[in-house]
Design a protein around this motif. Structure first.
Motif, PDB file in Angstrom:
ATOM      1  N   ASN A   1     -27.898  -1.123 -16.007  1.00 15.87           N
ATOM      2  CA  ASN A   1     -26.667  -1.166 -15.218  1.00 15.87           C
ATOM      3  C   ASN A   1     -26.312  -2.596 -14.851  1.00 15.87           C
ATOM      4  O   ASN A   1     -25.140  -3.000 -14.885  1.00 15.87           O
ATOM      5  N   ALA A   2     -27.330  -3.399 -14.459  1.00 19.49           N
ATOM      6  CA  ALA A   2     -27.073  -4.790 -14.085  1.00 19.49           C
ATOM      7  C   ALA A   2     -26.537  -5.586 -15.269  1.00 19.49           C
ATOM      8  O   ALA A   2     -25.603  -6.387 -15.128  1.00 19.49           O
ATOM      9  N   LEU A   3     -27.103  -5.374 -16.440  1.00 15.72           N
ATOM     10  CA  LEU A   3     -26.646  -6.106 -17.628  1.00 15.72           C
ATOM     11  C   LEU A   3     -25.252  -5.666 -18.049  1.00 15.72           C
ATOM     12  O   LEU A   3     -24.425  -6.496 -18.468  1.00 15.72           O
ATOM     13  N   ASP A   4     -24.973  -4.372 -17.947  1.00 15.60           N
ATOM     14  CA  ASP A   4     -23.621  -3.888 -18.259  1.00 15.60           C
ATOM     15  C   ASP A   4     -22.589  -4.462 -17.291  1.00 15.60           C
ATOM     16  O   ASP A   4     -21.406  -4.577 -17.633  1.00 15.60           O
ATOM     17  N   ALA A   5     -23.027  -4.834 -16.079  1.00 22.00           N
ATOM     18  CA  ALA A   5     -22.120  -5.424 -15.087  1.00 22.00           C
ATOM     19  C   ALA A   5     -21.934  -6.920 -15.292  1.00 22.00           C
ATOM     20  O   ALA A   5     -21.261  -7.575 -14.501  1.00 22.00           O
ATOM     21  N   GLY A   6     -22.557  -7.480 -16.344  1.00 23.97           N
ATOM     22  CA  GLY A   6     -22.366  -8.891 -16.658  1.00 23.97           C
ATOM     23  C   GLY A   6     -23.270  -9.829 -15.892  1.00 23.97           C
ATOM     24  O   GLY A   6     -22.922 -11.004 -15.707  1.00 23.97           O
TER      25      GLY A   6
END
Length: 608
Positions: A33-38
């Motif tokens: 989720n953190a990586l998908d949020a940039g």
């Protein structure tokens, strides 16, 4: 019994049973989720192996109050359009957060970059605590406490804290390799801190991140792989055959940036190294597959660990072919760890009955008079490596080396070659060669065995395998679909010497078998082939059996141990090894030679 609608809490707990297997599963979902949020920085903290506490902090885009409320509702996501086949993010189902909240105590604090105030929402065992304003930095902080407190039965299936903490670290390492430009920090009371600094988003940055995770040794013993076929690209690194591990945990595989543990991909790696590794050893890899999302289905496993390709045979062929091509282009190359093992073998454990080390010099007496014991110093260059007592083990009543090759000084162009010029034959089995900057020891039987094996394989590949006609055709009863698959691969099987055809519904008639196999259990062979075609759409089973026969023939037809070789024969063997791909290991996966650099030899004698 009447049918009834399950409550939302029970529904989420059922979903959690599929998605949240252990603390490492929670960490995986939250980091994705953190990586998908940039995010460019992700910090993970755990306690009690993740069962007591999991905290993931990122500096990504963040969420406002309305998004927070939706984030804990099932099937609410910002990552998926109306096309389920166009998935370009790590997460997409919208099940992770509500599933976690149904079995643990979940709190989410988030602030978008454009907002002045952060907001927080909490879920404890399915009970929602509404959104409220709080102080917070840009990004998102997710905290999970008392995982599985709402489903105590699941706790009985958890392993010890150390095992769970190790699984969490493995998940973070696997994800981090695919995102070298992101800094990852893993800390907690149950572990030592892991800090993976951000690297440049480039091939060099990827290599640096791989070295951070797998180790510098892998970077020194890896081959670059970069190939494409149709719309699929494969790139990354694969170890040389002499650098292996005892299990496959060091095989890192990614599909469109998503870490996967796929049986077909693992089988492809095993097939690529089939001729050069022992059965109980595994290659080390970091391989990335990039393709159109429409050509791969990532929605076939609750934890998204498995994938399904539209054309698995083509992907498998790309992996096998690319790795084998990289191994062939690399030529002959020893693992850097071999020299270290050889150095250790030369170092006895003590100084041999109290005798002074061979490196001792005239100034040693002055040190002793001043109360300094060189032998006890942790900074001594060598612990009795070549003392006279240590050399006593080499005393023999008869010479063990044939030095005929060393009578004539080798030509410079020969010592400049990778395996150098032969200088002696030791114990009538090992060739000692000299290069410009190293000493090479070759196992003559293992080396010639590989050369003969490669020649046999090339002969098999250049023409159809000879077949022997059966006196009476053997009928093999099979399910209809298996019989159809075998018949569709009939031409390819014929090339390998297996002639079969349909024999009514649900059966095939085998009329020819490969002559190399001799007497063979036709029923078992055909059923094994049918299973493999159904699983991977290949006929590698038959090819592997033929290769195994070729390996046995090579073993019996190669230069035997105990045979004395003339200098020209030894040098001819070295030149053939240099020209033959995969000659660094024999058919059984054992090394055919070891190399000790001159600098290592000088360290043995205390010169460095």
């Amino acid at each position: 019994m009447n049918i009834r609608q399950l409550s939302e809490t029970v529904i989420n707990q059922i979903a959690a049973g599929e998605v949240i297997e252990r603390p490492a599963s929670v960490v995986k979902e939250l980091v994705e989720n953190a990586l998908d949020a940039g995010a460019s920085r992700v910090e993970i903290a755990t306690a009690g192996g993740g069962l007591s506490l999991i905290r993931v902090t990122d500096d990504g885009g963040g969420m406002d109050a309305s998004d927070l409320a939706l984030s804990i509702a099932r099937h609410c996501t910002s990552k998926l359009s109306d096309d389920i086949h166009d998935i370009r993010s790590l997460g997409f189902r919208g099940e992770a957060l509500p599933s976690i909240g149904s079995v643990g105590k979940l709190s989410i604090r988030s602030r978008p970059a454009v907002a002045d105030t952060a907001h927080e929402i909490a879920v404890e065992g399915g009970r929602i605590i509404p959104v409220r304003p709080v102080a917070g930095n840009r990004g998102t902080l997710v905290e999970v406490r008392d995982l599985f407190f709402a489903t105590p039965a699941r706790l009985k299936f958890m392993k010890g804290e150390r095992a769970e903490a190790t699984a969490v670290a493995d998940v973070v390492k696997r994800i981090s390799i695919a995102f070298p430009h992101v800094r990852f920090t893993l800390s907690g009371t149950d572990r030592s801190t892991l800090d993976l600094a951000a690297c440049e988003p480039s091939p060099d940055g990827l290599q640096q991140r791989i070295a951070q995770v797998i180790g510098r040794e892998f970077a020194d013993n890896a081959l670059r792989v970069d190939a494409a076929r149709e719309d699929v690209r494969l790139f990354g690194y694969a170890s040389i055959p002499s650098y292996t591990r005892a299990n496959s945990l060091h095989q890192y595989l990614y599909v469109n940036g998503r870490p996967v543990r796929d049986k077909m991909l693992a089988g492809a790696i095993r097939g690529a190294y089939a001729d050069v590794l022992p059965r109980d050893r595994h290659a080390v890899t970091a391989l990335f597959i990039e393709l159109d999302p429409a050509l791969v289905d990532v929605n076939v496993h609750p934890a998204k660990a498995d994938v399904r390709f539209r054309d698995p045979g083509m992907v498998r062929g790309l992996i096998v072919g690319s790795i084998r091509q990289a191994l062939a282009q690399a030529g002959i190359r020893p693992a850097t760890t071999a020299a270290g093992a050889m150095m250790d073998a030369f170092r006895p454990g003590g100084t041999g009955g109290g005798s002074q080390p061979a490196y001792a010099h005239a100034g040693s007496q002055a040190y002793a008079a001043a109360g300094f014991d060189m032998a006890a110093s942790p900074h001594r260059p060598l612990n009795g490596g070549f003392a006279e007592a240590a050399q006593a083990m080499f005393d023999t009543t008869a010479p063990s080396a044939d030095a005929r090759a060393g009578v004539v000084e080798p030509m410079p162009e020969m010592t400049a070659r990778p395996l150098g010029a032969a200088r002696a034959q030791v114990h009538e089995n090992y060739i000692v060669a000299q290069t410009d900057d190293s000493l090479v020891i070759v196992d003559q039987h293992a080396a010639h065995e590989r050369l003969v094996y490669e020649a046999l394989k090339q002969a098999l590949a250049s023409r159809d395998v000879p077949a022997q006609m059966l006196l009476l055709p053997e009928i093999v009863d099979l399910p209809e679909e298996d019989a159809e698959r075998l018949a569709s691969h009939g031409d390819l099987l014929q090339r390998f010497g297996l002639g079969l055809e349909r024999f009514g519904p649900g059966a095939v008639a085998v009329r020819e078998t490969p002559a190399m196999l001799g007497e063979v259990d036709v029923q078992r062979l055909v059923r094994d082939l049918a299973d493999e075609i159904a699983d991977t759409d290949t006929v590698e089973t038959l090819k592997e059996r033929l290769d195994a026969i070729a390996a046995t023939m090579a073993c019996h037809g190669s230069v035997r141990s105990g045979r004395r070789l003339r200098p020209e024969e030894m040098n001819a063997l070295l030149r053939q090894m240099e020209a033959t791909p995969g000659s660094g290991t024999c058919n059984h996966g054992r090394p055919t030679y070891v190399e000790l650099k001159l600098s290592d030899i000088e360290r043995l004698f205390g010169r460095r």
